[in-house]
Design a protein around this motif. Structure first.
Motif, PDB file in Angstrom:
ATOM      1  N   VAL A 257     -49.909  43.397 -17.029  1.00  0.00           N
ATOM      2  CA  VAL A 257     -50.717  42.034 -18.147  1.00  0.00           C
ATOM      3  C   VAL A 257     -49.072  41.891 -18.609  1.00  0.00           C
ATOM      4  N   LEU A 258     -48.781  43.060 -19.624  1.00  0.00           N
ATOM      5  CA  LEU A 258     -47.752  41.961 -20.835  1.00  0.00           C
ATOM      6  C   LEU A 258     -45.942  41.841 -20.052  1.00  0.00           C
ATOM      7  N   GLU A 259     -46.108  42.791 -19.105  1.00  0.00           N
ATOM      8  CA  GLU A 259     -44.810  42.067 -17.950  1.00  0.00           C
ATOM      9  C   GLU A 259     -45.089  40.577 -17.594  1.00  0.00           C
ATOM     10  N   MET A 260     -46.461  40.407 -17.127  1.00  0.00           N
ATOM     11  CA  MET A 260     -46.285  38.639 -16.709  1.00  0.00           C
ATOM     12  C   MET A 260     -46.670  37.917 -18.340  1.00  0.00           C
ATOM     13  N   LEU A 261     -46.669  38.907 -19.148  1.00  0.00           N
ATOM     14  CA  LEU A 261     -46.378  37.818 -20.542  1.00  0.00           C
ATOM     15  C   LEU A 261     -45.103  37.303 -20.494  1.00  0.00           C
ATOM     16  N   ALA A 262     -43.964  38.759 -20.404  1.00  0.00           N
ATOM     17  CA  ALA A 262     -42.931  38.481 -20.433  1.00  0.00           C
ATOM     18  C   ALA A 262     -42.590  37.254 -19.830  1.00  0.00           C
ATOM     19  N   ASN A 274     -41.202  38.646 -29.357  1.00  0.00           N
ATOM     20  CA  ASN A 274     -40.735  39.907 -30.204  1.00  0.00           C
ATOM     21  C   ASN A 274     -42.123  40.611 -29.175  1.00  0.00           C
ATOM     22  N   LEU A 275     -42.084  41.218 -28.639  1.00  0.00           N
ATOM     23  CA  LEU A 275     -43.879  42.538 -28.206  1.00  0.00           C
ATOM     24  C   LEU A 275     -44.060  42.922 -29.404  1.00  0.00           C
ATOM     25  N   GLU A 276     -44.920  43.228 -29.954  1.00  0.00           N
ATOM     26  CA  GLU A 276     -45.051  44.153 -31.200  1.00  0.00           C
ATOM     27  C   GLU A 276     -46.867  45.022 -29.589  1.00  0.00           C
ATOM     28  N   LEU A 277     -46.410  46.207 -30.375  1.00  0.00           N
ATOM     29  CA  LEU A 277     -47.591  47.221 -29.761  1.00  0.00           C
ATOM     30  C   LEU A 277     -48.124  48.441 -29.993  1.00  0.00           C
ATOM     31  N   ASN A 278     -49.421  49.291 -30.079  1.00  0.00           N
ATOM     32  CA  ASN A 278     -49.892  49.840 -30.440  1.00  0.00           C
ATOM     33  C   ASN A 278     -51.219  50.542 -29.976  1.00  0.00           C
ATOM     34  N   SER A 279     -51.701  51.750 -29.353  1.00  0.00           N
ATOM     35  CA  SER A 279     -52.621  51.905 -29.036  1.00  0.00           C
ATOM     36  C   SER A 279     -53.728  52.265 -30.172  1.00  0.00           C
ATOM     37  N   VAL A 280     -55.145  51.652 -30.165  1.00  0.00           N
ATOM     38  CA  VAL A 280     -55.637  52.162 -30.935  1.00  0.00           C
ATOM     39  C   VAL A 280     -57.168  53.059 -30.833  1.00  0.00           C
ATOM     40  N   GLY A 281     -56.342  53.608 -29.895  1.00  0.00           N
ATOM     41  CA  GLY A 281     -57.333  54.861 -29.006  1.00  0.00           C
ATOM     42  C   GLY A 281     -58.596  54.833 -28.804  1.00  0.00           C
ATOM     43  N   THR A 282     -59.764  55.747 -28.502  1.00  0.00           N
ATOM     44  CA  THR A 282     -60.663  55.352 -28.083  1.00  0.00           C
ATOM     45  C   THR A 282     -61.599  55.047 -29.193  1.00  0.00           C
ATOM     46  N   VAL A 352     -48.172  53.170 -20.248  1.00  0.00           N
ATOM     47  CA  VAL A 352     -47.811  52.158 -19.818  1.00  0.00           C
ATOM     48  C   VAL A 352     -46.512  51.682 -20.740  1.00  0.00           C
ATOM     49  N   GLN A 353     -46.119  52.623 -22.079  1.00  0.00           N
ATOM     50  CA  GLN A 353     -44.356  51.856 -21.968  1.00  0.00           C
ATOM     51  C   GLN A 353     -43.835  52.305 -21.060  1.00  0.00           C
ATOM     52  N   ASP A 354     -43.791  53.993 -20.562  1.00  0.00           N
ATOM     53  CA  ASP A 354     -42.739  54.209 -19.097  1.00  0.00           C
ATOM     54  C   ASP A 354     -42.800  53.114 -18.163  1.00  0.00           C
ATOM     55  N   GLY A 360     -37.657  46.449 -17.724  1.00  0.00           N
ATOM     56  CA  GLY A 360     -37.117  46.097 -18.127  1.00  0.00           C
ATOM     57  C   GLY A 360     -37.683  45.281 -19.181  1.00  0.00           C
ATOM     58  N   VAL A 361     -39.085  45.280 -20.043  1.00  0.00           N
ATOM     59  CA  VAL A 361     -39.803  45.020 -20.610  1.00  0.00           C
ATOM     60  C   VAL A 361     -39.191  45.450 -22.585  1.00  0.00           C
ATOM     61  N   GLU A 362     -39.335  44.641 -23.431  1.00  0.00           N
ATOM     62  CA  GLU A 362     -38.449  45.012 -24.228  1.00  0.00           C
ATOM     63  C   GLU A 362     -40.250  44.830 -25.243  1.00  0.00           C
TER      64      GLU A 362
END
Ligand code: AMP
Length: 528
Positions: A257-262, A274-282, A352-354, A360-362
């Motif tokens: 999904v993120l790569e599609m958006l890029a 600029n893609l800002e990423l976080n995990s809000v956990g379970t 996800v990050q890997d 190659g999406v920053e």
């Protein structure tokens, strides 16, 4: 003059060409990733949003356009039912036109004689305490000097016990009647994920496995309007949702999904995102984090804004949504979700990050990013764009693994996003003029030639040419002016001689070059 309501606006040509350009491009991208379109209604039961977005969010607590559908009809139904059953012989009824009884008005609607006494009778499908206070005041004011009146409230809704006690104390007679179709609270959708998940549950879309759905349409929030923020705005969004067995929880879906958006933003020529990423956990991670936040907020929340003081108690996570500058130094000192991620969440986030690195999406990790909706789990993200100013988020999204269950559906983990189309259009380098398809040909009929011109236009349009058709009352000079104004490439003159010869004068408006072209050759010549 009647103007568009505050916070709404008209999208006019030529700007609409930019909107169409964006929508055509995103539909292409969605197709390449095998997403299909879903269209849900623009209004839904209010409960869908209070449960699906969360009571404590700004959206639900203060920004929804909500109304009771059928309230007037229900009030009238109460009136009719009661009156036909109770006071068939009442004198007062004789002159009453029930349609004009104005059951919505806070004034007593009717004075009815019952057992020889004057009664105020008020009919509503539902009464609230403020309603009652107004009615009582109005009744007291309009009772004849020293005269007695008896207030009857006739309602279809069960009166809550404490309210009932107060009414009885005041000597009010309460009568409950049943009606066939009670009104329903409905809300203009403030976002589309809840609607999509509702449709997923209602139509058992999980039976199809993994669903990849996208939507394009208006959303409504009563926010303070400013540049880039409207009360009716447009979102382009997508959701990947399905049973866990269909792989809906996989970090591969988040990354895709993120790569599609890029890809989508690049495709539109918006490169400086600029893609800002976080995990809000379970939910379990979040529960621990919420406890820690609550503790950390206890000694400091009194110094924060009113919203944060409330959030500190009800839903501490939402403190991170705060935009009040004075609160920011305090927020900086609070614990972060990253410290509370369990093993599974951590692994998912790393995966996800890997994948993002491998394609190659920053991205940048932003551990304050919690997003506005309560049901986000694990991956949360936003794309921002420098040129947008204060409202710099073009799009936001994340995982919502528990949403379907919160709405009474089966387990259906999902991830989605919503792009603000208004802001997307604002960040385009493209101009409306640049993407607008101008007429290829302006057809100028000479006197009496409207029919012949229409026939020719019909033939040429079949070749996918854009034709602007003139009028045979126009003099040639006026036709030339109209053709130039429309931005046509050619003007084509249709006179009696041309029709007889089956060949037409075609003039290039930019170069002035004019040629005689046989009917059968016209389309090819114009296409160049
Ligand atoms: P949200 O559903 O709040 O995550 O919003 C997703 C995106 O919709 C945001 O990033 C904005 O681009 C856009 N958006 C949200 N609210 C508005 C608004 N009132 N006016 C214009 N765009 C908006």
């Amino acid at each position: 003059m009647i103007k568009a309501v505050r916070g709404t606006r008209d999208l006019l040509p030529p700007d609409t060409a930019l909107w169409n350009f964006v929508e055509a491009a995103v539909r292409d991208v969605f197709r390449a990733y095998n997403f299909q379109e879903i269209r849900t209604p623009i209004f839904e039961a209010t409960e869908l949003f209070s449960r699906g977005v969360g009571e404590e969010t700004d959206i639900v607590s203060k920004e929804m356009f909500t109304w009771e559908d059928g309230a007037r009809a229900a009030d009238y139904a109460v009136f009719k039912k009661w009156i036909t059953s109770r006071v068939p012989g009442s004198k007062a009824l004789a002159g009453i036109d029930p349609e004009r009884a104005q059951p919505q008005s806070p004034q007593p609607s009717l004075i009815i004689e019952i057992d020889g006494k004057e009664n105020f009778a008020v009919f509503r499908h539902r009464f609230t305490l403020p309603d009652y206070r107004l009615l009582k005041l109005a009744g007291e004011q309009s009772a004849p000097m020293g005269g007695k009146f008896q207030l009857r409230l006739v309602t279809a809704d069960a009166v809550p016990d404490d309210f009932r006690a107060l009414l009885l104390d005041d000597g009010v007679i309460i009568e409950e009647v049943s009606i066939d179709s009670p009104p329903q609270s409905v809300t203009l959708r403030p976002e589309n994920t809840a609607g999509v998940v509702r449709a997923y549950i209602q139509h058992k879309l999980g039976d199809r496995g993994l669903n990849k759905l996208y939507y394009i349409g208006p959303q409504f929030r009563r926010e303070r309007p400013q540049k880039g923020r409207y009360r009716q705005f447009y979102q382009i969004g997508a959701e990947v949702i399905g049973p866990p067995s269909a792989g809906s929880e996989s970090p591969a879906r988040d990354a895709e999904v993120l790569e599609m958006l890029a890809t989508l933003l690049d495709r539109l020529g918006i490169s400086d995102w600029n893609l800002e990423l976080n995990s809000v956990g379970t939910p379990a991670d979040r529960a621990q984090f919420n406890d820690a936040l609550r503790k950390a907020l206890e000694p400091v929340s009194a110094k924060m804004c009113d919203d944060c003081q409330r959030r500190a108690v009800t839903n501490p996570l939402r403190v991170f949504d705060c935009k009040v500058p004075a609160d920011q130094p305090i927020i900086e000192t609070l614990p972060r979700i990253t410290q509370f991620l369990g093993e599974d969440s951590r692994k998912h986030f790393d995966a996800v990050q890997d994948i993002l690195k491998s394609v190659g999406v920053e991205f940048h990790i932003n551990d304050r990013l919690v997003r506005g909706l309560d049901y986000y789990t694990r991956t949360a993200f936003e794309f921002t764009h420098g040129a947008l100013g204060a409202q710099n988020a073009i799009l936001g999204g994340g995982r919502y693994d528990g949403l379907s269950e919160a709405l009474g559906g089966p387990a259906a983990p999902g991830i989605g996003f919503a792009i603000g189309e208004d802001r997307l259009v604002m960040s385009l380098k493209e101009t409306a003029e640049g993407v607008l398809r101008k007429p290829d040909v302006y057809i100028a009929p000479m006197s009496g030639m409207n029919g012949e011109a229409a026939r020719l236009a019909r033939e040429l349009r079949r070749h996918d040419l854009v034709i602007e058709l003139g009028d045979d009352t126009f003099r040639l000079k006026k036709s030339f002016e109209a053709a130039t104004k429309a931005g046509a490439k050619y003007i084509l003159i249709v006179g009696e001689n041309e029709v007889k010869a089956d060949a037409f004068a075609l003039k290039n408006l930019a170069t002035g070059e004019q040629v005689q072209v046989a009917r059968g050759e016209l389309a090819r010549k114009i296409q160049g």
